[in-house]
Design a protein around this motif. Sequence first.
Motif, PDB file in Angstrom:
ATOM      1  N   ASP A   1       0.149  -4.407  16.932  1.00  0.00           N
ATOM      2  CA  ASP A   1      -0.192  -4.055  18.310  1.00  0.00           C
ATOM      3  C   ASP A   1      -1.236  -2.944  18.405  1.00  0.00           C
ATOM      4  O   ASP A   1      -1.539  -2.471  19.489  1.00  0.00           O
ATOM      5  CB  ASP A   1       1.069  -3.657  19.064  1.00  0.00           C
ATOM      6  CG  ASP A   1       1.778  -2.464  18.448  1.00  0.00           C
ATOM      7  OD1 ASP A   1       1.220  -1.851  17.512  1.00  0.00           O
ATOM      8  OD2 ASP A   1       2.882  -2.148  18.905  1.00  0.00           O
ATOM      9  N   GLY A   2      -1.763  -2.513  17.280  1.00  0.00           N
ATOM     10  CA  GLY A   2      -2.747  -1.440  17.283  1.00  0.00           C
ATOM     11  C   GLY A   2      -2.118  -0.059  17.246  1.00  0.00           C
ATOM     12  O   GLY A   2      -2.798   0.921  16.981  1.00  0.00           O
ATOM     13  N   LEU A   3      -0.835   0.038  17.516  1.00  0.00           N
ATOM     14  CA  LEU A   3      -0.138   1.322  17.479  1.00  0.00           C
ATOM     15  C   LEU A   3       0.647   1.495  16.189  1.00  0.00           C
ATOM     16  O   LEU A   3       0.814   2.599  15.695  1.00  0.00           O
ATOM     17  CB  LEU A   3       0.811   1.447  18.678  1.00  0.00           C
ATOM     18  CG  LEU A   3       0.144   1.397  20.041  1.00  0.00           C
ATOM     19  CD1 LEU A   3       1.200   1.373  21.137  1.00  0.00           C
ATOM     20  CD2 LEU A   3      -0.787   2.580  20.226  1.00  0.00           C
ATOM     21  N   GLY A   4       1.158   0.408  15.669  1.00  0.00           N
ATOM     22  CA  GLY A   4       1.929   0.433  14.423  1.00  0.00           C
ATOM     23  C   GLY A   4       1.384  -0.641  13.500  1.00  0.00           C
ATOM     24  O   GLY A   4       0.472  -1.384  13.851  1.00  0.00           O
ATOM     25  N   GLY A   5       1.949  -0.710  12.322  1.00  0.00           N
ATOM     26  CA  GLY A   5       1.549  -1.777  11.422  1.00  0.00           C
ATOM     27  C   GLY A   5       0.269  -1.528  10.662  1.00  0.00           C
ATOM     28  O   GLY A   5      -0.449  -2.470  10.336  1.00  0.00           O
ATOM     29  N   HIS A   6      -0.013  -0.269  10.376  1.00  0.00           N
ATOM     30  CA  HIS A   6      -1.189   0.028   9.570  1.00  0.00           C
ATOM     31  C   HIS A   6      -0.928   1.278   8.738  1.00  0.00           C
ATOM     32  O   HIS A   6      -0.096   2.110   9.090  1.00  0.00           O
ATOM     33  CB  HIS A   6      -2.431   0.210  10.432  1.00  0.00           C
ATOM     34  CG  HIS A   6      -2.288   1.291  11.463  1.00  0.00           C
ATOM     35  ND1 HIS A   6      -1.727   1.056  12.694  1.00  0.00           N
ATOM     36  CD2 HIS A   6      -2.606   2.604  11.435  1.00  0.00           C
ATOM     37  CE1 HIS A   6      -1.717   2.181  13.379  1.00  0.00           C
ATOM     38  NE2 HIS A   6      -2.238   3.137  12.644  1.00  0.00           N
ATOM     39  N   VAL A   7      -1.634   1.355   7.624  1.00  0.00           N
ATOM     40  CA  VAL A   7      -1.531   2.520   6.753  1.00  0.00           C
ATOM     41  C   VAL A   7      -2.862   2.700   6.030  1.00  0.00           C
ATOM     42  O   VAL A   7      -3.552   1.726   5.747  1.00  0.00           O
ATOM     43  CB  VAL A   7      -0.354   2.372   5.747  1.00  0.00           C
ATOM     44  CG1 VAL A   7      -0.610   1.279   4.734  1.00  0.00           C
ATOM     45  CG2 VAL A   7      -0.054   3.667   5.049  1.00  0.00           C
ATOM     46  N   TRP A   8      -3.224   3.947   5.798  1.00  0.00           N
ATOM     47  CA  TRP A   8      -4.418   4.272   5.020  1.00  0.00           C
ATOM     48  C   TRP A   8      -3.973   4.947   3.737  1.00  0.00           C
ATOM     49  O   TRP A   8      -3.153   5.867   3.758  1.00  0.00           O
ATOM     50  CB  TRP A   8      -5.333   5.215   5.801  1.00  0.00           C
ATOM     51  CG  TRP A   8      -5.980   4.555   6.963  1.00  0.00           C
ATOM     52  CD1 TRP A   8      -7.168   3.883   6.964  1.00  0.00           C
ATOM     53  CD2 TRP A   8      -5.480   4.477   8.296  1.00  0.00           C
ATOM     54  NE1 TRP A   8      -7.436   3.396   8.223  1.00  0.00           N
ATOM     55  CE2 TRP A   8      -6.405   3.749   9.060  1.00  0.00           C
ATOM     56  CE3 TRP A   8      -4.324   4.947   8.929  1.00  0.00           C
ATOM     57  CZ2 TRP A   8      -6.232   3.478  10.410  1.00  0.00           C
ATOM     58  CZ3 TRP A   8      -4.146   4.676  10.266  1.00  0.00           C
ATOM     59  CH2 TRP A   8      -5.089   3.958  10.990  1.00  0.00           C
ATOM     60  N   LEU A   9      -4.524   4.485   2.628  1.00  0.00           N
ATOM     61  CA  LEU A   9      -4.189   5.056   1.316  1.00  0.00           C
ATOM     62  C   LEU A   9      -5.466   5.454   0.592  1.00  0.00           C
ATOM     63  O   LEU A   9      -6.439   4.700   0.573  1.00  0.00           O
ATOM     64  CB  LEU A   9      -3.453   4.040   0.444  1.00  0.00           C
ATOM     65  CG  LEU A   9      -2.060   3.616   0.881  1.00  0.00           C
ATOM     66  CD1 LEU A   9      -1.569   2.470   0.008  1.00  0.00           C
ATOM     67  CD2 LEU A   9      -1.099   4.784   0.822  1.00  0.00           C
ATOM     68  N   GLY A  10      -5.430   6.625  -0.025  1.00  0.00           N
ATOM     69  CA  GLY A  10      -6.512   7.017  -0.909  1.00  0.00           C
ATOM     70  C   GLY A  10      -6.408   6.228  -2.206  1.00  0.00           C
ATOM     71  O   GLY A  10      -5.358   5.640  -2.514  1.00  0.00           O
ATOM     72  N   ALA A  11      -7.462   6.218  -2.982  1.00  0.00           N
ATOM     73  CA  ALA A  11      -7.474   5.467  -4.243  1.00  0.00           C
ATOM     74  C   ALA A  11      -6.364   5.926  -5.186  1.00  0.00           C
ATOM     75  O   ALA A  11      -5.731   5.105  -5.856  1.00  0.00           O
ATOM     76  CB  ALA A  11      -8.840   5.582  -4.913  1.00  0.00           C
TER      77      ALA A  11
END
Length: 94
Positions: free
Chosen positions: A11-21
């Motif tokens: 939904d653009g609010l949840g369901g994402h994550v950013w990870l460094g290498a």
Amino acid sequence: MGYAFYWAHNDGLGGHVWLGAGDLRALTDEMLVQGMPWPAERIEAQEPIAADELEAVLDPADPVPKVLPDEKLWLDWLRFLEGAARNGGLLVRR
């Protein structure tokens, strides 16, 4: 450099994550040690990972990490992958 992971249906609010290498490498190492069939080559190619593939990745997962010192990172990652399996799979961007 980092990696953005998104549930295929979010939904653009949840369901994402950013990870460094470094974090992604540590998580990948843990998945390999646990015998999880993580498609690492598809991450670099930024190819989607289907929900049924994620279910297969999660089947051998143990919530207690074997080599990753950050247990919270591991548990958060497993929950994220479980969510992706319920929400159409996983998309990857760099």
